[in-house]
Scaffold this motif. Structure first.
Motif, PDB file in Angstrom:
ATOM      1  N   LYS A   3       0.820  -1.212   0.000  1.00 45.81           N
ATOM      2  CA  LYS A   3       0.000   0.000   0.000  1.00 45.81           C
ATOM      3  C   LYS A   3       0.862   1.274   0.000  1.00 45.81           C
ATOM      4  O   LYS A   3       0.336   2.382  -0.144  1.00 45.81           O
ATOM      5  CB  LYS A   3      -0.917   0.007   1.232  1.00 45.81           C
ATOM      6  N   ARG A  53     -10.160   0.871   4.810  1.00 47.08           N
ATOM      7  CA  ARG A  53     -11.126   0.459   3.778  1.00 47.08           C
ATOM      8  C   ARG A  53     -12.505   0.265   4.413  1.00 47.08           C
ATOM      9  O   ARG A  53     -12.624   0.006   5.609  1.00 47.08           O
ATOM     10  CB  ARG A  53     -10.678  -0.809   3.052  1.00 47.08           C
ATOM     11  N   ARG A  70     -15.706   1.325   8.776  1.00 44.34           N
ATOM     12  CA  ARG A  70     -14.302   1.512   8.392  1.00 44.34           C
ATOM     13  C   ARG A  70     -13.407   0.583   9.201  1.00 44.34           C
ATOM     14  O   ARG A  70     -13.571   0.442  10.413  1.00 44.34           O
ATOM     15  CB  ARG A  70     -13.874   2.969   8.611  1.00 44.34           C
TER      16      ARG A  70
END
Length: 350
Positions: A60, A119, A198
């Protein structure tokens, strides 16, 4: 067998030759023919699932992690004498700032890691409701216990020192519990129709001991053995709670650390409600009272009283931080409303 002999067969898997070993608890500083390394020993029951989270964060784009080196055949840990070992570079970790600055940098890095791994995941509304109802039921039972124990203490002609202290502390404990319940109810009302939540990769064991500096002064997170995907609260709440377990003080530093985090990884309004609900909940002092109440026979009055007093200090230290957060959030909300009104008035004039 000395440390060098014990380390040699493990280090051999990395094509390294150990020259000297220094022990630092579960970590060994290994001087080799190719530099200095940190060899970490963990329980074999931990496994190496945490490597997957480290690799995910690297993918990431988050690289402020002390890397774990693979062996020559691609393994990330070695099973040796019923223990797992993994290898990392040895960072000098020289102190270059005071305690508060170190925490500021740690919270900033934590925010970056959470933001990069954040995410949205689908969440069953029934599961959310079940979690809410179970939590609320548990807290209402705690409220009943507090009131019952308070009545019992007040009815005694000669209450014990612990019971006298509990009587003095009762209103503060009860007030914190009610605050937690109200914030929880507000959170549920705002989110009960939402279908997503989340989640982030949490470190799982955040502390300044696991935030190390290289020779250039850059900070890196280490010890990801308890990393998992969860709410960011699971990193923030424990480190704040540990920082507040001290003598009575108004920890403005803790407020600054949290808002350093929020600058880089802001909460949604509902997340802040749930966070303050959990932070304010007076679980430690309730547990201290429950333990005293349920202990029969000989009780160490002095130890129990000292423990209760420490939990009360934690309660009051936490109360200050929670009230400051509540105050700051209300000011931010008022500023937003005033800005919206000003914009509306401007639009009307145009």
């Amino acid at each position: 067998m000395n440390e060098l002999q014990e380390v040699a067969p493990i280090i051999k898997n990395y094509s390294l030759e150990p020259k000297f070993v220094e022990g630092f608890g579960k970590v060994q500083k290994v001087y080799t023919d190719k530099g200095v390394f940190a060899l970490k020993k963990i329980s074999p029951y931990h496994g190496t699932d945490f490597i997957r989270h480290i690799q995910y964060l690297y993918q990431k784009g988050y690289n402020r992690i002390v890397p774990v080196y693979p062996t020559m055949d691609g393994r990330y840990a070695i099973l040796h004498n019923q223990a797992l070992y993994y290898l990392m570079p040895w960072l000098p970790n020289e102190e270059r700032e005071n305690r508060s600055e170190r925490h500021q940098k740690l919270f900033r890095e934590l925010a970056r890691m959470h933001t990069i791994s954040s995410r949205e995941i689908p969440i069953d509304q029934e599961e959310r409701t079940e979690h809410y109802e179970k939590t609320l039921e548990q807290w209402e039972k705690e409220e009943e216990f507090l009131e019952g124990f308070m009545e019992q203490c007040e009815e005694k002609i000669y209450p014990s020192p612990f019971e006298m202290a509990f009587i003095l502390y009762f209103n503060d404990i009860n007030q914190a519990l009610r605050f937690s319940k109200n914030k929880l109810k507000e959170w549920y009302e705002k989110t009960k129709e939402e279908e997503k939540a989340r989640t982030v990769v949490v470190h799982g064991k955040v502390s300044t001991e696991h935030f190390l500096y290289d020779d250039r002064g850059y900070g890196y997170l280490a010890n990801f053995e308890k990393a998992r995907e969860s709410s960011p609260f699971h990193d923030l709440l424990p480190i704040l709670s540990r920082s507040l377990k001290t003598y009575p003080k108004q920890c403005e530093e803790c407020v600054d650390w949290l808002y350093t985090y929020l600058k880089y990884a802001p909460f949604k309004e509902a997340e802040m409600l749930l966070f303050t609900s959990y932070l304010a909940h007076p679980a430690p002092i309730i547990k201290a009272a429950e333990k005293y109440y349920h202990t029969e026979g000989n009780k160490s009055e002095r130890k129990n009283l000292q423990h209760l007093q420490k939990q009360y200090w934690l309660l009051k230290n936490t109360e200050y931080v929670v009230m400051r957060i509540d105050e700051i959030e209300k000011q931010k909300q008022q500023a937003k409303e005033q800005a919206a009104q000003a914009e509306a008035q401007k639009g009307a004039q145009d």
